[in-house]
Structures are given as C-alpha cells and as structure tokens.
Design an enzyme around this catalytic site. Structure first.
Site, PDB file in Angstrom:
ATOM      1  CG  ASP A  53      -2.305   0.556   0.886  1.00  0.00           C
ATOM      2  OD1 ASP A  53      -2.398   1.786   0.793  1.00  0.00           O
ATOM      3  OD2 ASP A  53      -3.277  -0.212   0.731  1.00  0.00           O
ATOM      4  CG  HIS A 280      -5.289   3.901   0.684  1.00  0.00           C
ATOM      5  ND1 HIS A 280      -4.820   2.624   0.418  1.00  0.00           N
ATOM      6  CD2 HIS A 280      -6.535   3.960   0.144  1.00  0.00           C
ATOM      7  CE1 HIS A 280      -5.741   1.949  -0.242  1.00  0.00           C
ATOM      8  NE2 HIS A 280      -6.797   2.736  -0.430  1.00  0.00           N
ATOM      9  CB  SER A 467      -9.029   0.688  -0.687  1.00  0.00           C
ATOM     10  OG  SER A 467      -8.443   0.942  -1.936  1.00  0.00           O
TER      11      SER A 467
END
Length: 1304
Positions: A53, A280, A467
């Site tokens: 990620d 994220h 996600s």
C-alpha cells in the site's frame, strides 16, 4: 476519540453506544464476532500479513502490539525508492567533531556514536519530497507564518528609509539623489514582489550513515524543519538501523508529527527514508489488524496478526503504484515469510491474467504458499470494470465492497439504514473479466473508521472503497490461518481459498448477482467449520482453461458473450481442467494416486449444457459444453458449470466455469432509437440494458428523465463497450437531480460493438425517503463515419481526402480540424544496461534484475507543455512484460522538472536544453538490448497562435487555386461525401519540426448541441521535408587577391581556429596557448578577429589559479580589441542614413555592425574585469587588515597591487569611462550587457537597483539558469541585510543546481 497509541480512547457507555462503535469497525456481518467468541485465541496470532500500500505509520493508534504482546509491525519498507538518498560520498570529521553535510551545512556528530573507521557517509533529501500534498500544505502554512514575520520587519524598515528620504528630499533634482531614491523605491518594490511570489521548496534534511562495528546506522539533521533554534541537530538525533532489526522509528518534528523509518542498503551507499505517501495504507493496516486493548470494539479484524508494511505507492507519482515497488514487495513477502498479502491498489488492464507482476505473484502464491487478497476496484457499477491485479488475476482473491445497515448508520452517519440485508456499494467494480472469469471472488465490508497516520492530527477517519473491503477480508483469512496454525493443520492455501468461496453467504438470489458480489459475503466461522473437514484433502488447485470450438489460439477462463452475432446461434466450448500440485509434492504417494470422480452440473440446463460426469486425474481432462443463447430474452444472464466431488459433495464446487451472456437489443428502425421506460430506481438500485450499436455509429445522444421522487437523487449514467486488447471503454457521468427533470448527454461509441447502458441510483442517495424514482431514457444513434478512424495526412501530398458517410440517418456534415500538438521523435544518445542492487533487486529465485537507462537530449526553441511518450510501453502497468518503467525530465543543470512512469505526465517547460533519463527493468538482458535504440516521442502543445486551423476544399485542386472551399452540407441516410483537407502553409509549421515529426489534432464532422462533439477522430499531419532555403550569393571581394595572399588568409584563419579550440585544463596547456597567441599577435597585430578570439578564450578561463588567466590579462586583451576599432568611423557610419540595398552596401553594413558588436563586447568584458579587480583588491585589503601579517597574505596583496598598477588610471575612473563608452555603442538594458549594470549599481552602493537589474537578468529565458547569477543574488541579499531572504535563496540553490541526478 483516541487509541492505545497515546490518545484518549472512546468510552462505551451503553448498548447503543457499543453498536455505534461496532458499526465504525464492522466485523459481525462476516462472522468474525461469532468466531472470536468461540475461539478468542485464533485472532490472527502467528500470522504475518504484508500490506502492499502507501505505507503504514508505525506510530499510529492500534498498530503497536498484538494481542499476545508481540510487536505489531515487524518491518517497514519503501519498495519504490522514492525515499532513497545517495550516501556514497564519504567525509571525515575535523578535530572538533564536525563534518560537512551533503547540503554544505556544518554538522556536529555525537561523540558517543561508535564509528571505528571514521567514515561518515553523507547525503541530503528535500523534506517535501517525502511528504503528502496534504502535509506539505499544512507545513507551508506554518513555515510562512515565520517567514512573514521576518519579511514584515524588513519591509517596514525599507519603507521607513524611503519615507525618511522623501521627507528630507521632497523634490530631488540632482542625478545622485534621484538615483538614491530610485534605489530605495526598488528595495520596497522588490520586497513586496518577493512576498507576492514566495514559494516554499521546503526544508533540507541532511543524512549521515556509518557502521558502528556491528550494524549500519543512520541519523538525520532536521534543524531546517524546526521552528525554534537549537532543535533537530544531528548530534541530538537517536541513530536508527534497519527497522526489522530494532523496530524503532523517529518523528521529524512535533509540528509535522510525521514518523519515519530508516533502512540502509548496499553497504551504506543508499539510505531509504521511509514515510507514507497517503493515510490509505495505515487505514488498511488498521482494518486488517489494529489492536486497541482498551476499546476492543475498534479492533481490526485480526488484532493478533503482525504486519509487514511494503510501500508500493510512490510519493514522486502522487502515491500511484509502480513496478519496482511491486516486485520488491513480493521479494519482501518471501524474505519475511509472510502468510498473507493485502493489496488495495489496482488499475485497468488490456489483458486479464497477463503480465510480469502477475507471473511473479503466481510464483509467490504457488511456490511459497501465500494467500494474495486484493481489491476488485471502484469503477462500477458497469460490468467488466474489475481492475488489475485483483479482479483479473487467477492467483489473487478479488474482494468487492458491501455496506450493511449498521455501517450506514454508524460510519456514514446516514439518517436511515440501508436495506435490511445490506447492499453492494454502487461504485464497487463488477465482473466478469474480459476473458470470462467471474472477476469478483467474494465481498466483504467496504468501509470503516480506522487508524490513520499521526501527521493527519487525528487518530482515525472514515474511508470506504474496495480498498477497505480487501483488508476486511484479509483479516478474516488471517483468523482462519491463525486457527490452522494453532491446531497444527497443514492445509493448502488453495484449499483455504476454495473454502472461503464455497462458504460465502449469498446476499441476493439472482444468479447475475455473482458478477456483483462474487460468491457472497465472507463468513469466517463457516470457513473454519468447513476446513475442519479438509485435513486429508489433496493440496491442489484446479486450473480451468476455456477454448471456443477449434479456436486453439485463444485461451480464456470463462464464457462471455456480448455481441449480437454471438447470441444468434449456439456455440461449443472446450473446457480443460488440470489439478496443480505444489512443486515439492510426493509424486508416488500424492500425485500418482490422485483421482476424483466429478459430477458436472449446469446452473441452467435450458441454455447451458454439459456432460454429467468426469474422472479427473493429475494429467487433467478436457470436456465440452454447449451455450445456446438463442431462446433467451434480451439482457443479462449468468450461470456456471460446476464440478462436484461425487464422493464428498459437502466440499461444494471444486471448480467453476462461469458463463455470462449480455444479449443485446437489436434495433431495426432507421434512424435507430432505443427507448426504455418506467425504470424503477431505489438506493443502490441498478438498471442495465444492452444494445447492439448499429454499424457505422460514431456517437449517441441520450435524454434521461427522472420523475416520481421527493428528495434529491444522485444517479450514475454509464455507457460501456468492450473491445479486445483494450481497457474497457466506459463513458460515465454522475448526475444530481434536485427535483423531477431531464438531462441530456452525448457520448462517443464504436459501431457494431454492444453497449451496456447502466443507470444506477447511488447507494446512499434518497436516504430517508421510501419513494422510488422513475427513469425514462431515450437514446438516438448518430453516424458521421470517416473512411478511416484516424486521419493520417501526409504533408508532402498537399491534400488529404476524407470520405464521410451518414450511415444511420440525416446528418449535417460540418468538418473542423485543428492541429494543436507537435510530436518529435528522438533517438537515445546513450544506452546502458547494468545490474541493480544485489540486496534489493533480486527475484525470489535469485535472478538478478538489470536496468536499461536511456538518455535523450533535446532543445526546445520555445516554451510550452511537453509530454514524453514511449508508446510501446506506456499506459500498461500490469499487462506488460517489463517490471518497471520510470523517467526523469531534467534541465541543463540536472534539476528534475518532471517524473513519470507508465502514464507520462505533462510538464511546463521554458526554452532551453533538456535531458530525459528513461529507466526500464528486467532480469532478461536480451529484452533490454532490444530497447536500446527505442525512439521517444516528445509531444509539445501548440498554444494560441501556434495552433494550426486547417481549411477544407470540395475539390483536390482547391489546395492550389483556393477555389471551391468546402461548405456545410446535409447528408441523407446512407449518403457519403468526400472533402479535401488542405496542407498548412510552410511558415505555419513549427520551426523545430524535423523529418519524422508529426502534428496532431482532432477533426470533427458534426456538432452536438448538448455537449462537445463526440463525432470526432484524431488527425495526424506528417511533416514534409523543409523547403530548401535560398542560397546566399557568395560575397564578392572587390579587391583582387593573389594566390599567395589567399593562402596566407586561409593559413591565418586556420591558426585562429586551432587557437580557439585548444583545451586550457592545466597550467602547461595554458602556457602553450599563451605562446601561440603571442606569436599570432606578432604575425597579425592588426587583425581584429584574432584579438576577439583571444579575448573570448581568456575571458572564459579567467580566475585565480595556475590554469586561469589573471584579470589584468583579460583587461589587456579587451584593450587590444578596442584599439583596433576606429570609433570615429563607426560614429560617422551609424550617424548617417544607410538605406542603399546594393550588395556592396549590405557588405559594408555587415562589417560595421560586426566591428560595433566586437567593440561593445570588449568594453563589456573589460568593465566586468575591472570590477573583479577592484573586488579582489578590497578582499585582499580586508584580509590584510583582519589577519596577522604573514608572507602568504603579503604575497597575495602584492599580486593584486601588481595587477592594478598595470592600469594607467585608478580603477574607478577607468571603469566609469569604460561603462560610458559602452553606453554609446550598445543598449545596456539588453540581457547580454545587464550584468555590468548590476555590478555598477552594486559598487555604487545602490543595492536595490542592482537587485532589480539582476532579477531582470535572471528572468531572461533565453539561457538556462546560471548558478553564478543566483550566487550574486545571495551576496546582494546579505549586503542588504535581509538574512532570511539570503537563507531562502541558499535553499533554492540546492533545488536549482543539484550536484547529480537523483537515484531511480
């Protein structure tokens, strides 16, 4: 809100409050709560999860320890290289313990640090290159406050000086007073301009690496990042080693609150500063495995699991993944013995289940027993929108995103929960893949309030997407693996994946819903129960290959029919099922005995037929199925053929052959119109219609009418088409309807290709209202079809014929074309292949990765937006053979102006020279060798008047006669009409266009009222050879020369040419050059061009040192030029009107202009040399005055005195005379002379004027930035006593003039 990471935890006070917290981090709906109630120790313990990620913050809440007290994060890696620092430069500390950092700063090392060798490796990094845009914006605001305070102080002082002067001299008339006031006014103006144009490049971090005898260690000097003085010193930094060794991290400053990790590679030559490039990754890690001891409802799905953070999002690419990062991450998975991968990244692909990364991922999954979980994508609600690698790769479990009522109320704070059973998020990508696979494996919960990095200044935040559903599923798989490890069950990861799919809970009953939600919603407890019966199952996975009839060249993974011709007849398909054993399987005891009696079942025997049984052995079997869509209604149909173990039917399907049919509506009328009425839409509702787009269609116009609703609605309107070997073509818009009304759209289409119309109400739209909306839509198909989709216009042919046909109905043909880009090809000037790092860039099987670096050089004659393109590699991230592609676009000073990878970025460039470095990686050098001569296409926008509007003619002769211009015409249905495009005039073609250059633009054929015309195509104009310029007639010399005279001249000119070309790198070369120059001066004492060449050479090598010319020699050389120019003749010539156009007059004018320019240049260089001499004198006097009297200083002082004594008058008088003479012959405001004015104003103490003129000179874009000019600006700022601006400029120097190119 808070966490165990140091902030205050949320306190639960009631059952409703608990429900609220549970909805923030949902787990119940996937069976996690039930599972952990029964098996509290199977919470992920013993499981390692790699998070591919944007990077994970090791300081984030909930990511400190596991439930059994182990470190939560066991490694943190920047796999992209975006944080790499070149630390190959070695320095030694002085007697006081100070070293010189790579930035030039003087740094003190801590005396307690062990360094047996005494070698300190140094490098630097611009801090903002490590941070996200959000953090940079916040830091810029904080830093500007400090800068503004200092700026206001000097502005106030400058204004006070000007006001005082005006009060003392209200009406100055003397030139000196006018100049003094001008100087003060310029200071005020310049300070204001500096405030208006302030741009913060951020602080500079000095990095130091050393070996302490046991480990490589590194420390950072962050003084430049601190607000208060004395903080952030190198000596105060706690040294770090590679994170996996000691698991320690640092925080840059309290202001940024950004954590970092240091890893050292390649024997100390590379330092990796690891930061995240987005919240994220931390959020994903939190959903997967966060552990909040004081608030377990906020735990991630597997709080006992450990995490390896693999940053694949490149900070330089705005957090987009890149190939190098992906491959290094896979290596880390094997090296760290991870059990699971979660990857919440992805891109569209042209070829499912294909590419370098996919093959390497298969190796990791199949050889090393890793389960790879990834997001399906957020490109829904149209079909075939799953992204790579997750949704398109067989070795990866793809996860769709589901939202439950509790999530809607708690996490999304909606007024009312969604439907009781929950729904798929509207944007969640759908299957099938282009090659027929299901696309979505299973679904999980696609939103959560989870931990985020500390630099966000909050402990957690809401995010939603696939996600988020992917780590939710990954955490669930971690619980399963934890149970298997605890119970000592050696069950194949392939069996675990099959268990996940076969135990998922169906949410809706329609077979077509599999394309949306996959096999269903993950159920952890059911999977565990299923696996309890799988102890003795063979560790195989079943590879399914699908081939249509005898078409053995195309292997698919399912059946996917969309086109009308496919639905008019039945088709036969060959299915091959091959059991795949692990490489280390026991052939005699496992492979040979393998035999399964498989019952084949069709989900819908009325149109999908298959055999009843199949005996399956290790070598696999092939059988046929028949798909007959002829009796089906128009629309979407899904079914599958499944293989069931007849002796253990509880196992569920061993394998599946998905079959998807999108039977399109075929329009029979002309003009073709499709109408769909009374479509009922509720929150999350989707209506799909498939239409066979008529042949010849180029665009459609649609009108959507929404009625019968009471609250505002958000509606997706998509039009999608699938073309082989391209990414899915989806036109999409999200429309807000505040009240019942209509909206019109126009969108391009490809004729003969089925279109999927998708109308979907956003999942949360209309929340609180129970009234469905009604949609009516009408679509009209239009055609203005050119004979070629792309018009290629060969400029050498003067015209290009285009035939346009109105295939479907009456249309207005109204062509318009503009060329607005130029594309110039370049070959590399250098191509090098070299092996990469032996520690970071070896594949899991030991293969060494190599890199091809291509170097391109180009010159831009004018500024503009420039995009470098490499068509054979661009726009393919996963579906490509090469591991990685990356480029730097740099100016002549090695400053990086643009960075790009598979998706080239446009950069705004000025006129000048540039270098493009292109980096391609692969382990096979043969592949790289084939790319050594690859052509790069440099695309520049033609702006404003540079763009070329093309004209059209009705007849081919119109290009010559100008007659019969083409006018708009109306075409009847089926009618075709040609017209001719006229080539642009030669003078309109950009001057930099070379052979092979192409001008690009768009040509449109009609107009659409509702939108920009979608009836358009690309036009390419191939630039013809340039016209041959008129040869200048050879100038005739009126004076007759003998052969001897002509020979003497040729010899003289040859000698001068040699003199100009000689190198002056050493003392010996300089002395040899002077001897040659002196001999030529003796032989040709009155030849002006010789003296000019001598001056130019001396001026270019002027300075202090053995291989430099003294200032006095430059002055003497300038005087030799000035001596040979008769200024009286020049004055008389240029004072008269010389308008004669005869050849002799032109020759005289050219000679006189050459003499004038030589004179001006000599005066300019003499003036600069005089000032340099004066500055040297001042410096020496200062040194003599400040230091004790030594022989060295006396000698240096004498040297300067000797030089100045050679002048016949004081330097000041000589300089002013020289400057005054220059003003007679040249415009001193021209950039080529402006530096002398700057120096003059500076020596006169008018620093404001000097600064203004210097800024004007620096802003001249005809030359690249010159370091000496910016250094002079720093000196002026210091003399003006504006230290904060001088420091600001010093920081900019490192940005403008880096010492080398950055590492890839």
């Amino acid at each position: 809100m808070g966490s165990s990471g140091g902030s205050t935890e949320l306190k639960s006070s009631s059952a409703s409050h608990s429900n609220f917290l549970a909805g923030l981090m949902p787990k119940k709906e996937i069976g996690v709560s039930r599972f952990l109630e029964e098996h509290p120790d199977y919470d992920g313990r013993g499981v390692k999860i790699a998070i591919f990620d944007s990077g994970v913050d090791p300081a984030a809440a909930g990511l400190q320890v596991t439930t059994d007290g182990k470190p939560k994060i066991i490694d943190v890696l920047d796999c992209t290289g975006s944080g790499d620092v070149d630390t190959s430069s070695i320095v030694k500390a002085d007697a006081d313990g100070f070293i010189t950092g790579a930035s030039g700063a003087r740094l003190q090392v801590n005396k307690e640090w062990k360094n047996p060798t005494g070698d300190w490796r140094v490098g630097y990094k611009l801090a903002f290159s490590l941070f996200t845009d959000t953090l940079i914006s916040r830091l810029k605001e904080e830093r500007k406050k400090k800068w503004d305070q200092k700026q206001r102080e000097v502005q106030t002082d400058a204004l006070r000086q000007l006001t005082t002067f005006d009060a003392k001299h209200p009406h100055p008339t003397e030139p000196s007073l006018k100049k003094a006031r001008e100087d003060l006014q310029n200071r005020v103006d310049l300070l204001q301009k500096q405030s208006d144009n302030y741009e913060d490049n951020g602080p500079i971090i000095d990095a130091v690496v050393w070996h302490d005898g046991d480990l490589w260690r590194a420390a950072l000097d962050t003084q430049d990042m601190e607000v208060g003085k004395g903080r952030g010193k190198l000596a105060d930094c706690i040294p770090l080693t590679n994170f996996r060794v000691e698991r320690k991290y640092g925080i840059f400053t309290q202001i940024d609150a950004c954590s970092y990790v240091l890893n050292i590679f390649d024997n100390g030559n590379v330092l990796s500063i690891v930061t995240d490039c987005s919240p994220h990754g931390t959020h994903v890690a939190g959903i997967t495995a966060a552990h909040h001891p004081q608030e377990p409802l906020l735990n991630g799905v597997a709080p006992g699991a450990q995490i390896v953070s693999c940053k694949i999002g490149d900070t330089r690419l705005y957090a987009r993944e890149m190939g190098t990062g992906l491959v290094r991450a896979l290596n880390a998975v094997v090296e760290m013995k991870c059990d699971l991968i979660n990857m919440s990244y992805g891109e569209p692909t042209t070829s499912p289940n294909y590419g370098r990364f996919i093959r390497l991922a298969e190796e990791v999954v199949n050889k090393h027993g890793v389960i790879f979980v990834s997001s399906a994508g957020n490109s829904g609600p149209s079909l075939t929108t799953v992204g790579a690698p997750g949704g398109t790769s067989s070795c990866i479990l793809s996860i769709g995103a589901f939202v439950t009522p509790s999530m809607a109320v708690s996490a999304h704070s909606l007024v009312e929960a969604v439907s009781e059973e929950g729904i798929q998020y509207t944007w969640s990508s759908r299957g099938p893949t282009a090659d027929g696979d299901l696309g979505v494996g299973i679904s999980a919960l696609g939103g959560a309030v989870a931990p985020v990095p500390k630099w966000t200044l909050q402990p957690r935040m809401l995010m939603n997407g696939t996600s988020m559903s992917s780590p939710c599923a990954c955490g669930g798989v971690a619980l399963i693996l934890s149970s298997l490890k605890a119970e000592g069950l050696a069950i194949s990861p392939h069996v675990v994946r099959k268990a996940l799919e076969n135990t998922a809970a169906p949410v809706h009953s329609a077979p077509e819903d599999h394309l949306t939600i996959g096999r269903g919603l993950l159920q952890v407890d059911r999977t565990y129960e299923y696996l309890q019966k799988c102890k003795d199952l063979p560790p195989v996975y079943y590879k399914v290959e699908v081939v249509r009839g005898s078409n053995s060249g195309v292997t698919l993974r399912g059946v996917y029919l969309r086109e009308a011709f496919d639905c008019r007849q039945a088709s036969e398909w060959n299915i091959t099922v091959k059991p795949i054993f692990p490489e280390d399987a026991d052939n005699l005891n496992s492979v040979v005995p393998f035999e399964e009696r498989v019952k084949l079942e069709s989900g819908n025997p009325s149109w999908l037929k298959c055999p009843e049984f199949l005996l399956l052995t290790n070598n696999g079997r092939t059988f046929n199925i028949v798909v007959d869509p002829t009796t089906l209604d128009d629309g979407l149909h899904y079914s599958e053929v499944v293989g069931i173990d007849s002796e253990a039917p509880w196992r569920g399907p061993l394998f599946r052959i998905p079959v998807t049919i999108c039977k399109p509506l075929e329009l029979k009328t002309l003009p073709p119109v499709a109408t769909f009425s009374d479509l009922s839409l509720v929150a999350g509702g989707i209506e799909r219609r498939f239409i066979s787009v008529p042949e010849g269609t180029t665009w459609a116009e649609a009108k959507l009418r929404m009625t019968s609703f009471d609250t505002p609605r958000r509606v997706y309107v998509n039009a999608g088409q699938i073309v082989p070997k391209t990414t899915p073509i989806v036109w999409s818009t999200l429309v807000n309807f505040q009240s019942p009304s209509s909206k019109s759209f126009a969108f391009p289409l490809i004729g003969g290709v089925t279109m999927e119309l998708t109308i979907a109400q956003f999942w949360s739209s209309g929340n609180g209202s129970h009234l469905p909306a009604t949609a009516d839509i009408e679509i009209e198909y239009h055609s203005l079809l050119a004979s070629n989709n792309e018009v290629v216009f060969k400029g050498s042919e003067a015209t290009a014929r285009v035939d346009v046909r109105a295939a479907l109905g009456t249309e207005q043909l109204s062509p318009s074309a503009t060329l607005n880009k130029i594309r110039i090809p370049y070959r590399p000037v250098e191509a090098k292949i070299a092996p990469l790092s032996a520690t970071r860039d070896r594949l899991t099987d030991g293969r060494q990765i190599n890199a091809l670096t291509l170097t391109y050089k180009f010159f831009l004659p004018e500024g503009g937006d420039v995009t470098p393109r490499l068509p054979i590699l661009n726009e393919r991230m996963y579906d490509i053979e090469f591991e990685s592609q990356f480029y730097f676009l740099c100016d002549s000073n090695k400053r990086v102006l643009s960075i790009g990878d598979v998706t080239p970025l446009t950069a705004r460039l000025s006129k000048g020279d540039y270098t493009l470095l292109f980096h391609i990686r692969h382990d096979n050098t043969r592949y790289l060798e084939k790319l050594k001569k690859t052509v790069i296409l440099l695309e520049r926008d033609l702006e404003g008047k540079s763009s070329i509007k093309l004209s059209f003619s009705s007849h081919i002769d119109g290009a010559i006669t100008g007659a019969e211009p083409f006018t708009n015409v109306q075409l009847a249905a089926g009618e075709s009409r040609p017209f001719y495009i006229v080539a642009p005039a030669d003078e309109k073609i950009p001057k930099e266009a070379t052979l092979g250059s192409v001008l690009l633009g768009e040509i449109t054929y009609g107009k659409v009222e509702s939108d920009n015309s979608p009836a358009q195509s690309t036009i390419s104009f191939v630039v013809p050879p340039p016209p041959k310029g008129e040869e200048n007639p050879k100038e005739e010399d009126d004076t007759k020369k003998t052969v001897s005279q002509a020979l003497d001249e040729e010899v003289r000119n040859a000698k001068i040419k040699v003199l100009s070309s000689l190198s002056l790198e050493t003392k010996e070369e300089l002395e040899d050059w002077e001897r040659l120059a002196d001999s030529l001066k003796v032989n040709y004492p009155n030849y002006l061009q010789l003296m000019v060449e001598i001056l130019n050479k001396m001026y270019g090598s002027q300075g202090i040192g053995e291989a430099k010319f003294s200032v006095a020699k430059v002055i003497k050389a300038a005087d030799n030029v000035i001596r040979l120019v008769d200024t009286g003749d020049l004055a008389r010539y240029f004072s008269m009107k010389n308008e004669s156009e005869d050849a002799n007059a032109a020759k005289v004018r050219k000679e006189m202009e050459k003499k004038r320019d030589s004179l001006a240049d000599a005066l300019y260089k003499k003036g600069l040399a005089l000032i340099q001499l004066e500055e040297d004198q001042t410096t020496q006097q200062k040194e003599v005055h400040e230091a004790s009297s030594t022989e060295a200083l006396d000698g240096a002082s004498t040297s300067v005195k000797n030089e100045s004594s050679q002048l016949s008058a004081p330097i000041t008088d000589t300089f002013e005379e020289t400057y005054a003479e220059l003003r007679k012959w040249a415009d001193i405001n021209l950039p080529k002379y402006l530096l002398l004015t700057v120096k003059r104003e500076k020596r006169s103490g008018r620093l404001g004027n000097a600064f203004k003129f210097l800024n004007d000179l620096i802003q001249d874009e005809s030359k690249p930035p010159q370091k000496s000019l910016f250094e002079l600006r720093i000196k002026l700022l210091e003399e003006l006593e504006w230290p904060h601006l001088a420091e600001y400029e010093r920081k900019w120097q490192i940005v403008r003039f880096p010492s080398s190119y950055p590492p890839f």
